[in-house]
Design a protein around this motif. Structure first.
Motif, PDB file in Angstrom:
ATOM      1  N   UNK A  75       7.096  -3.924  -3.618  1.00 28.55           N
ATOM      2  CA  UNK A  75       6.641  -4.804  -2.544  1.00 28.55           C
ATOM      3  C   UNK A  75       7.478  -6.065  -2.458  1.00 28.55           C
ATOM      4  N   UNK A  76       7.870  -6.613  -3.604  1.00 23.29           N
ATOM      5  CA  UNK A  76       8.720  -7.804  -3.637  1.00 23.29           C
ATOM      6  C   UNK A  76      10.078  -7.532  -3.003  1.00 23.29           C
ATOM      7  N   UNK A  77      10.691  -6.407  -3.341  1.00 16.66           N
ATOM      8  CA  UNK A  77      12.028  -6.090  -2.822  1.00 16.66           C
ATOM      9  C   UNK A  77      12.009  -5.837  -1.318  1.00 16.66           C
ATOM     10  N   UNK A  78      10.905  -5.282  -0.810  1.00 15.37           N
ATOM     11  CA  UNK A  78      10.841  -4.950   0.616  1.00 15.37           C
ATOM     12  C   UNK A  78      10.391  -6.142   1.456  1.00 15.37           C
ATOM     13  N   UNK A  79       9.349  -6.828   1.026  1.00 17.40           N
ATOM     14  CA  UNK A  79       8.697  -7.797   1.907  1.00 17.40           C
ATOM     15  C   UNK A  79       9.021  -9.252   1.600  1.00 17.40           C
ATOM     16  N   UNK A  80       9.612  -9.544   0.465  1.00 28.60           N
ATOM     17  CA  UNK A  80       9.992 -10.919   0.173  1.00 28.60           C
ATOM     18  C   UNK A  80      11.499 -11.048   0.005  1.00 28.60           C
ATOM     19  N   UNK A  81      12.075 -10.249  -0.905  1.00 25.16           N
ATOM     20  CA  UNK A  81      13.523 -10.302  -1.126  1.00 25.16           C
ATOM     21  C   UNK A  81      14.291  -9.639   0.015  1.00 25.16           C
ATOM     22  N   UNK A  82      13.689  -8.611   0.614  1.00 25.29           N
ATOM     23  CA  UNK A  82      14.239  -7.866   1.759  1.00 25.29           C
ATOM     24  C   UNK A  82      15.548  -7.163   1.430  1.00 25.29           C
ATOM     25  N   UNK A  83      15.691  -6.748   0.179  1.00 24.68           N
ATOM     26  CA  UNK A  83      16.874  -5.954  -0.176  1.00 24.68           C
ATOM     27  C   UNK A  83      16.692  -4.490   0.243  1.00 24.68           C
ATOM     28  N   UNK A  84      15.450  -4.106   0.491  1.00 28.91           N
ATOM     29  CA  UNK A  84      15.149  -2.771   1.010  1.00 28.91           C
ATOM     30  C   UNK A  84      14.555  -2.946   2.394  1.00 28.91           C
ATOM     31  N   UNK A  85      15.061  -2.237   3.410  1.00 31.38           N
ATOM     32  CA  UNK A  85      14.559  -2.406   4.783  1.00 31.38           C
ATOM     33  C   UNK A  85      13.064  -2.085   4.882  1.00 31.38           C
ATOM     34  N   UNK A  86      12.363  -2.873   5.687  1.00 32.66           N
ATOM     35  CA  UNK A  86      10.933  -2.646   5.870  1.00 32.66           C
ATOM     36  C   UNK A  86      10.650  -1.312   6.556  1.00 32.66           C
ATOM     37  N   UNK A  87      11.577  -0.880   7.389  1.00 38.19           N
ATOM     38  CA  UNK A  87      11.349   0.348   8.160  1.00 38.19           C
ATOM     39  C   UNK A  87      11.952   1.576   7.483  1.00 38.19           C
ATOM     40  N   UNK A  88      12.120   1.508   6.167  1.00 33.76           N
ATOM     41  CA  UNK A  88      12.763   2.617   5.473  1.00 33.76           C
ATOM     42  C   UNK A  88      11.954   3.905   5.605  1.00 33.76           C
ATOM     43  N   UNK A  89      10.627   3.784   5.677  1.00 34.42           N
ATOM     44  CA  UNK A  89       9.779   4.969   5.852  1.00 34.42           C
ATOM     45  C   UNK A  89       9.541   5.238   7.326  1.00 34.42           C
ATOM     46  N   UNK A  90       9.126   4.214   8.070  1.00 34.39           N
ATOM     47  CA  UNK A  90       8.806   4.412   9.488  1.00 34.39           C
ATOM     48  C   UNK A  90      10.034   4.805  10.296  1.00 34.39           C
TER      49      UNK A  90
END
Length: 640
Positions: free
Chosen positions: A529-544
């Protein structure tokens, strides 16, 4: 040792009942005084409950039963009413009264300015009375009466803002879906009456009958499963879970009360209270365990894709209730399930009241329209963070100890359920970190959203967010402290609660495999959750983006509501339409035809008897002519 305080347990539900009566009779005249009456009543109930609890943990106190009121007599059978105090329900009394007291205090600030605030506090008092009456009930039928009253109160509170179509629909849905489970419980009570020696329904007799094997095993299984169906409705177990997320349309303090200490806790408490019945049927325990395990992971996956802050917490509740049922179904004892109910009550009430504090500040429930609140709402942020870590099962917060106790029992008795629990723990940590980071961390997204849809959000973001008043933050602080320390009442190194609840020693050493795996699941969930929603190193839409069908499936809650609408609601509505047509055109049609025939004959008679001699002469002439023709015709036929 004989209890000194347990004999006064009847006062605990009486105080909120008196508050309800006072608020109902003189609510508008009392004005703000009505609020303090409700708070004071719950304070008195909490004090009595705490005295009973402290007395029972302080020594070897016997269970106390008072059943002197003869309520119903049929032949030789007499149904008695009364109350009972055991270690189990004394624990529940403290949970319910404490959470209800804090919700009452919180509501003073949250509901300020509402025109029907006296009605709201009256409903809360009635709700608390119903749950407390359920807890201390001496027999199954008495419990069922309060069980139904809890359902009525949930209908009133979920639909409190009745002018909102969504609130009305949610109230009706909660009432109807839980009634399905209640039918199962009612049938179970009928079976108990038929097969119990002497038709006894009190819990002492039930304990004696089912621990000594006096009931046929097949009947035992049926009774246990039917009781569990009742618990499934109240505690939101699949497939009777659909009402619980929709119940978020009610005021947020009610969400906290329902999810932490009253309605949903009633189902878990019922299974624990009747555990002797379940323990006598391994098949029933298997049903409870697997339904609970499936519900835990099912609801956790849905929580990942929700955007409404209260709806995320609602699916979290469904998932955690699944954990509790799974623990009871594993069948070791009631300790792990009740321990998780105990800790969950505090951190889930904390999370819902924290969500209410956020909604009170930003006037939206969409977590995508929040952000950056940590700078302006420090108390809410810190307390909500503690609740998040407790729910995620991070050491040393309360949820860590109770969740690990459940997982340890699953690891030793059912490896499949253990891994289901670990995966559900990962999802729980992930969606709670997602919620926390989107709401409190980063920068505010309110202005960006408002510019995209100015009309919808102009009012919502007219004022800058600020910390809630002391009446709202004080309960948050109290619950945050409890979310930290409550887990220490039962650890692998000091299993006091298990011995106190069951009278049996549980000498289980800490299972480091379980501790490591469950902690790893929680840390990985928060880290992702930290990497996706705070650090943003993983795109939020990686699943969607890559698997839109999967995101849609989770966001639409596996289309369970749509499936119910297709296979249940629409066929029943169609059947109702057909029955309506039969009623209108066949049943009413026959009645109208009879009435029309009588009226027509009457009108014809009135026309013939009009008082004119000319008309009578013509009719007589026509009659004579017809008679003559008939006689002539008959002679002609005979002559031929």
């Amino acid at each position: 040792m004989v209890s000194d305080y347990s004999q006064y347990a009847w006062l605990i539900p009486l105080f909120p009942l008196l508050a309800f009566l006072a608020l109902t009779a003189m609510g508008r005249q009392l004005k703000d005084l009505g609020i303090y009456i409700s708070i004071f009543a719950m304070l008195l109930s909490f004090i009595v409950a705490l005295l009973i609890f402290v007395e029972r943990i302080g020594g070897n106190v016997e269970d106390f039963t008072w059943d002197k009121m003869n309520w119903l007599q049929v032949g030789d059978f007499t149904l008695k009413m009364g109350f009972e105090v055991t270690n189990l329900n004394s624990l529940m009394l403290v949970i319910v009264t404490l959470v209800s007291l804090l919700v009452n205090i919180y509501s003073k600030g949250y509901m300020k300015g509402d025109e029907r605030i006296h009605v709201f506090f009256g409903y809360i008092a009635l709700f608390s009375f119903s749950m407390l009456g359920l807890v201390i009930s001496e027999n199954m039928l008495e419990l069922y009466i309060f069980w139904e009253l809890v359902g009525v109160c949930s209908f009133l509170l979920v639909g409190f803002w009745y002018f909102k179509p969504e609130a009305k629909a949610a109230a009706k849905k909660a009432f109807i879906v839980t009634r399905i489970g209640d039918v199962g419980l009612f049938i179970a009570i009928l079976l108990l009456y038929l097969y119990m020696p002497g038709h006894a329904l009190d819990f002492t007799s039930i304990h004696n009958a089912f621990t000594t094997g006096k009931i046929d095993p097949t009947i035992v299984t049926w009774i246990a499963v039917l009781i569990f169906i009742g618990a499934m409705g109240k505690s939101g177990q699949f497939p009777l879970h659909t009402w619980l997320p929709d119940a978020m349309e009610g005021p947020t303090p009610i969400s906290a009360l329902i999810h932490a200490a009253t309605m949903v806790a009633a189902g878990v408490y019922l299974v624990a209270r009747t555990f002797d019945i379940f323990h006598a049927s391994p098949d029933a325990l298997t049903v409870v365990a697997y339904v609970g395990g499936f519900t835990a992971i099912f609801a956790a996956t849905i929580g990942i894709a929700q955007n409404d802050i209260k709806r995320i917490l609602a699916y979290s509740t469904v998932s955690q209730l699944g954990y509790m049922m799974m623990a009871l179904g594993i069948g070791v004892s009631i300790t792990s399930g009740m321990f998780h109910l105990f800790t969950h009550a505090f951190f889930k009430a904390l999370l819902f009241l924290g969500a209410g504090s956020v909604i009170h500040a930003v006037h939206t429930q969409n977590i995508n329209e929040m952000g950056g609140l940590s700078r302006k709402m420090k108390i809410t942020t810190w307390t909500f963070g503690i609740g998040t870590l407790a729910l995620a099962g991070i050491f040393p917060f309360a949820g860590f100890w109770s969740k690990d106790m459940i997982l340890t029992e699953a690891y030793e008795h059912n490896q499949l359920l253990f891994w289901v629990g670990v995966i559900a723990a990962f999802f729980t940590a992930f969606y709670m970190s997602r919620l926390f980071f989107l709401v409190f961390m980063g920068s505010s997204r309110a202005k960006a959203v408002a510019s995209e849809d100015h009309d919808d959000h102009e009012h919502n973001h007219a004022h800058e967010p600020h910390e809630s008043p002391a009446s709202m933050t004080t309960p948050l602080i109290v619950l945050a402290v409890l979310a930290v320390v409550a887990g220490f009442v039962n650890t692998p190194f000091n299993e006091w609660l298990g011995h106190w609840l069951t009278g049996q020693d549980h000498e289980e050493a800490a299972n480091w495999t379980v501790i490591i795996l469950s902690t790893l699941a929680g840390v990985l969930g928060i880290g992702l959750g930290y990497l996706i929603y705070l650090k943003r190193t993983i795109p939020r839409d990686i699943v969607s983006g890559k698997l839109p069908w999967l995101y849609t499936l989770l966001n639409r809650k596996y289309f369970i509501d749509e499936i119910y609408d297709t296979i249940v609601v629409k066929p029943l509505r169609g059947l109702g339409y057909i029955l309506e047509l039969i009623d209108i055109y066949i049943i009413d049609g026959i009645v109208r035809l009879v009435a029309f025939t009588v009226v027509s004959l009457g009108r014809l008679g009135s026309r013939l008897q009009n008082g004119q001699l000319q008309s009578y002469g013509v009719i007589m002439l026509l009659g004579m002519l017809i008679l003559a023709l008939a006689i002539a015709g008959r002679r002609f036929i005979h002559a031929g």
